[in-house]
Write an enzyme that holds these catalytic residues in place. Structure first.
Site, PDB file in Angstrom:
ATOM      1  N   HIS B  49      83.011  38.098  60.526  1.00 48.93           N
ATOM      2  CA  HIS B  49      82.163  39.029  61.550  1.00 48.93           C
ATOM      3  C   HIS B  49      82.362  38.452  62.877  1.00 48.93           C
ATOM      4  O   HIS B  49      82.616  37.262  63.392  1.00 48.93           O
ATOM      5  CB  HIS B  49      80.512  38.581  61.137  1.00 48.93           C
ATOM      6  CG  HIS B  49      80.312  39.429  60.030  1.00 48.93           C
ATOM      7  ND1 HIS B  49      80.032  40.559  59.966  1.00 48.93           N
ATOM      8  CD2 HIS B  49      80.171  38.721  58.746  1.00 48.93           C
ATOM      9  CE1 HIS B  49      79.786  40.907  58.611  1.00 48.93           C
ATOM     10  NE2 HIS B  49      79.641  39.655  58.030  1.00 48.93           N
ATOM     11  N   CYS B 441      98.094  42.323  31.812  1.00 46.40           N
ATOM     12  CA  CYS B 441      98.452  40.964  31.943  1.00 46.40           C
ATOM     13  C   CYS B 441      97.711  39.859  31.455  1.00 46.40           C
ATOM     14  O   CYS B 441      98.170  38.815  31.155  1.00 46.40           O
ATOM     15  CB  CYS B 441      98.835  40.746  33.387  1.00 46.40           C
ATOM     16  SG  CYS B 441      97.192  40.655  34.460  1.00 46.40           S
TER      17      CYS B 441
END
Lengths: 443, 478
Positions: B49, B441
């Site tokens: 931020h 995977c």
């Protein structure tokens, strides 16, 4: 085996321009599953000497290797084979014909000029140039996230194909008390497999009011084992912080929204998802191949050629099939057409008009999407799927406004691929045809 | 006896550990889970931020702006990706404009550089996928995006390399003041230390209240998110916020540092501090509200959804330092947004307080730089070729969606604080974080984890504890 090289210029580390050899092949096939193998065999039989199959897994055969149930090959070989047996027939043929292939090799890029970049342990990262390319990468399963199923994210949630690999190839049982969401074929097959391996499958829930799988699989995998199929149901909550401990099912309304008050809890340690397959077209996108938003596979013409000249597609990367036999048929055609493309060489044939296939009422899509009558074979199979279940209906084909085929069908369902066969003669007899419309007409 | 004991292996604890590892001191970090970054740090907006939200003069404002400034060099030192993509706070009505102006002035007071208010045309020119309804926007060029896993893991790894000890599966149950400092009781025995740092996230109240009479209450405030496929990652280039409301900064739309698109979070206070479940209503709210200011969101491309818990303290202020009635006990409590952004500054602040207190001296051999796991997609073709020639395992792709090779996964398992579970591998390498969400995977990663740990595939977990992936072998009960 022929293997040629061309020479490309490249910049060396110290900034000099050098030249190096790059292997060239006639046809490069991306994927060594059922589609890639059949395409390779037919391209060789059509006279192409230099062919390379690139396979990312440790062996040829693709997803068939984990499909140890039978039912494969009834159309192609007139006998019932298991997946690995079916694959073996093509693998043996590929080896007999001396077709070159690479295993554990991942294609990372295909350029519009047909330069394929791939990598593996032995050769590292390498490039090769292809005369024609056949896309045969297959498809992947939709994950949980695509359905926005709320709840926790514990262990024990598998896509059906992942569970199939664990059970059939690694010998491990993912869980003991199972709920399955989605009645696609892999989900149905896994309901039976898990039962045979000692797990208890409590229920199969299907969001739609009909199953997405083959009728024979519902009978042989659920009914025969007393596993209930709940249509118009979905998972609305997943419990368990580490391992899944249960799910909540609820009935859904016509728009797929859960109906409050219909929730039912099921204790389970496993949730299998069989909620759809998506053609794997990341490489195609990079190459600039146009995709159909309906199938998520390439748009192709009668030769199964994409918008990029000399790039063909077949099998589940083109559209998701129900039977491998049809994958093989389609792939053989792609192989033949790729061969013809190469053998024709620079003397490109004038192509005449192009006819557009239009999926209308009840038909979701057609493959191919366009036909050049000059290029089509004597008989061309057009494959499609319906958007819903239709009983006692007709499958109709219109040339412009004129109906030329009206075939009665006892049932048409989205789970089973349909086809119509168009003859070249037919199209020549209608020289003004601009659109061919397919629709399912109710009586 | 340790000089310092840190409770909690989130981004705050890891940042404090790393800053303390500059000094000659014995430091140990206790984490109740099996890996770092398992609580609040793992499920948030992944935003750095700019610093216009927090109240002028607050510690939150100060540390936010400072953390933001530090992020660039820290990311560089730790070899993790960070981008200043900028942010836009948008308002949809003219009546909301004063709110935007107030944010602007607060930002100026907080020392946020480069703030500008854009009218409708300027905002859409900058971000073409904003809706027509956007009236004006506050542009903050210094806002950024980062991977919270990578930041936390990199800080922790670097701390380990510089001598900090990490203990996992270790949950603090009781703390007793002793003459030399504190006796900290855990499920795995007692630890003693001269100083204790409380970086326990949503449990910071529980830890604090063990030693201080000035009671704290941390409320778990749940936020739900949707993550979209990389194909949707370029839908916006900046982080798009609505005007902040009572419960926080509102539902944002942002690209992630890895190229996905993230939407969220909701804000609902929950009783159970482990309730990281998503809800139908929450996910609907996320998708609905995000569409108010960003148009044509490709919501069919959601690949996963998740929820995180913010460690909210009533005063909405960071509580950092000694509470007054517990000497040598240092709180890092109420670390909610902008906690990730502030973490480098929080780490520095707490380490400085402890350095003064314990008169710590700098370590001459402190190693500030860490080498991250190779990112194959960032290497040039020539670099990749060389790498695979030297280490062929980088030539075998395991995760096809994110193009992650066996080499990267092995590195993730073998390095300090290596991955022990599928989630551990995913957070370090992104194997399994792509569009198929580990469908292809995960069996292969399980195999690698089993092989590397010399163990059984049956023991491989999703995220430690009782999260085993497989339940048994075929037909074992028949």
């Amino acid at each position: 085996m022929r293997e040629n090289c061309d020479f490309i210029k490249y910049e060396t580390d110290d900034g000099k321009i050098s030249e190096r050899a790059r292997k060239t092949y006639g046809v490069v096939i991306i994927g060594g599953g059922p589609a890639g193998l059949a395409a390779a065999v037919s391209a060789r039989e059509a006279g192409i000497g230099s062919i390379l199959v690139l396979e990312r897994d440790r062996e040829l055969g693709g997803i068939l290797n984990q499909c140890i149930h039978n039912g494969f090959g009834l159309h192609t070989f007139k006998e019932e084979l298991t997946g690995p047996e079916y694959a073996k027939k093509y693998i043996d043929r590929v080896k007999e014909l001396g077709i070159e292939y690479r295993l554990n090799t991942m294609v990372v890029d295909i350029s519009p000029r047909k330069v394929v970049t791939a990598m593996n342990r032995q050769e590292g990262l390498f490039e090769l140039k292809a005369g024609a390319i056949i896309l045969a990468m297959g498809c992947r399963e939709r994950p949980r996230g695509a359905l926005n199923i709320p709840g926790y994210r514990p262990a024990g949630i598998f896509s059906a194909g992942t569970a199939q690999r664990l059970v059939n190839m690694e010998g491990f049982l993912p869980g003991r008390e199972v709920v399955i969401l989605g009645s696609g074929d892999i989900g149905l097959i896994m309901a039976r497999r898990m039962t045979l391996e000692g797990a208890r499958v409590k229920v199969v829930a299907e969001l739609m009011p009909y199953s997405g799988g083959l009728k024979r699989n519902i009978v042989q995998c659920l009914d025969d084992y007393g596993i209930p199929l709940k249509l118009s149901h979905t998972v609305v909550d997943i419990r368990g912080k580490e391992r899944i401990t249960g799910v909540t099912l609820a009935e859904v309304d016509g728009s797929g929204k859960p109906i409050p008050g219909t929730e039912e809890n099921y204790d389970c340690d496993t949730l299998l998802l069989s909620v759809g397959l998506i053609p794997e077209n990341e490489l195609s996108c990079g190459l600039g191949v146009d995709l159909s938003p309906v199938t998520a596979g390439p748009r192709v013409n009668e030769s199964l050629e994409t918008n990029i000249e000399g790039v063909f597609a077949c099998g589940n990367v083109l559209h998701v099939h129900d039977l491998v036999d049809f994958v093989s048929q389609e792939a053989e055609m792609a192989g033949r057409n790729a061969a013809e493309y190469i053998l024709r060489g620079s003397e490109q044939m004038e192509t005449g008009r192009e006819v557009r296939l239009v999926p209308a009422a009840g038909v979701r899509y057609t493959v191919p999407e366009t036909i050049r009558p000059d290029r089509m074979p004597e008989k061309l199979t057009v494959r499609f799927r319906s958007d819903s279940v239709y009983k006692n209906c007709y499958v109709s084909v219109y040339f412009n406004e004129e109906r030329i085929l009206h075939r009665k069908r006892p049932i048409v369902t989205p789970g089973e691929m349909e086809n119509v066969v168009l003859g070249r003669e037919q199209l020549f007899n209608y020289p003004d045809v601009e659109t061919i419309t397919l629709m399912v007409e109710e009586v | 006896m340790f000089d310092v004991l840190i409770i909690g292996g989130g981004v705050t604890g890891a940042a404090v550990a790393r800053e303390l590892s500059r000094y000659q001191a014995s430091v140990c970090l206790l984490e109740k889970e099996g890996d770092v970054c398992c609580g609040t740090s793992k499920a948030n907006s992944a935003i750095v931020h700019a610093g216009y939200d927090a109240k002028e003069g607050s510690l939150m404002a100060e540390l936010n702006v400072k953390g933001n400034q530090r992020m660039e060099s820290l990311a560089e030192e730790l070899d993790i990706p960070f981008a200043r993509n900028g942010s836009l706070v948008v308002c949809l009505e003219e009546e909301e404009l004063p709110g935007l102006v107030e944010l602007y002035h607060r930002g100026i007071a907080n020392g946020v550089p480069g703030l500008r208010i854009l009218d409708h045309g300027e905002a859409l020119a900058m971000e073409p996928n904003l809706t027509e309804g956007v009236f004006a926007a506050l542009y903050a060029p210094t806002a950024g995006i980062i991977c919270p896993f990578q930041l936390t893991i990199a800080l922790a790894e670097n701390a380990v390399v510089n001598g900090v000890e990490f203990q996992f599966h270790t949950e603090v149950t009781e703390m007793i003041r002793i003459q030399e400092g504190y006796r900290v009781r855990t499920n795995r025995g007692d630890y003693t230390a001269r100083c204790v740092v409380n970086a326990a996230g949503v449990y910071a109240d529980k830890i604090h209240n063990m030693v201080s009479r000035k009671k704290l209450t941390i409320i778990a405030r749940r936020g739900e998110y949707c993550l979209l496929d990389k194909k949707a990652g370029a839908h916006v280039s900046k982080t798009i916020f609505p005007l902040p409301g009572k419960y926080g900064k509102g539902i944002l739309v942002a690209p992630t540092i890895h190229g996905n698109l993230i939407l969220g979070p909701t804000a609902v206070d929950v009783e159970d501090k482990e309730s990281t479940n998503t809800t139908r209503g929450g996910l609907e709210e996320v998708m609905g509200k995000a569409g108010l200011y960003v148009r044509e969101l490709p919501l069919r491309q959601v690949i996963t959804s998740f929820a995180g818990l913010r460690a909210h303290e009533e005063g909405h202020e960071f509580i950092i330092g000694e509470p007054g009635d517990a000497e040598n006990f240092f709180d890092c409590a109420g670390i909610e947004s902008p906690g990730l952004t502030s973490s480098p500054a929080i780490g520095e602040m707490v380490a400085e307080q402890i350095r003064e207190k314990l008169h710590l001296c700098e370590k001459p051999d402190f190693m500030a730089r860490r080498k991250g796991i190779h990112n194959l997609t960032e290497l040039s073709l020539a670099e990749r070729k060389t790498l695979i020639r030297e280490k062929p395992e980088y030539g075998r792709i395991v995760c096809r969606c994110e193009m992650i090779s066996e080499g990267e996964i092995l590195d993730a398992i073998r390095r300090p604080l290596g991955a022990k579970s599928l989630d551990g591998v995913k957070r370090r390498t992104r194997a399994g974080a792509g569009r198929c969400q580990g469908g292809f995977c995960s069996p292969k990663v399980m195999e690698l984890l089993a092989r590397e740990n010399g163990g059984d595939l049956m023991e491989v977990t999703k995220s430690g504890g009782d999260s085993r992936i497989v339940a048994g072998r075929n037909k074992d009960v028949l």
